[in-house]
Scaffold this motif. Sequence first.
Motif: not given
Length: 148
Positions: A1, A19, A104, A106, A129-133, A136, A144, A148
């Motif tokens: 995060m 991704d 953004v 993973p 930002i280390d998220k898999d969006l 979405h 999201h 943050v």
Amino acid sequence: MNDRPNLTIPHEGYVVVCDGRKALVLRNAGHPLRPDLQVQRVLEAPPNPPTHLQGTDRPPRVRLGDRRSAIAQTDWHALAERQFADAVAQALGAIDPLAALVVVAPPRALAELRQALPERLRQVIVAEIDKDLTKHPVDEIRRHLHAV
């Protein structure tokens, strides 16, 4: 995060959500505090069949004098992710002007993209930002990022 509270995306700034197989390139057409993310481009990697369909069944062996050794098999999926990160970096590099970029992804895809981006683009990154969006909808991605 990300450690940055209250992430702001500058007007006309870009967000790439990716991704190892899909990337959304979004542009903020709104205010930095009330972003209006517009899809500029969607990139998808070509199909990547199972490993057993892509290479040999057993790793090759080499002989060095009286010793034999196996050579590590190629990880075709990791190679495909690296190539896709290169394609995303190339697409981002074609955007002119690109003054601000939020990435953004993973962790693994983030690392691949970080290596693939040219220095000019690395300098304009305002947040990672280390998220898999990627799965979405854009409105949820905006929420999201605002959180943050």
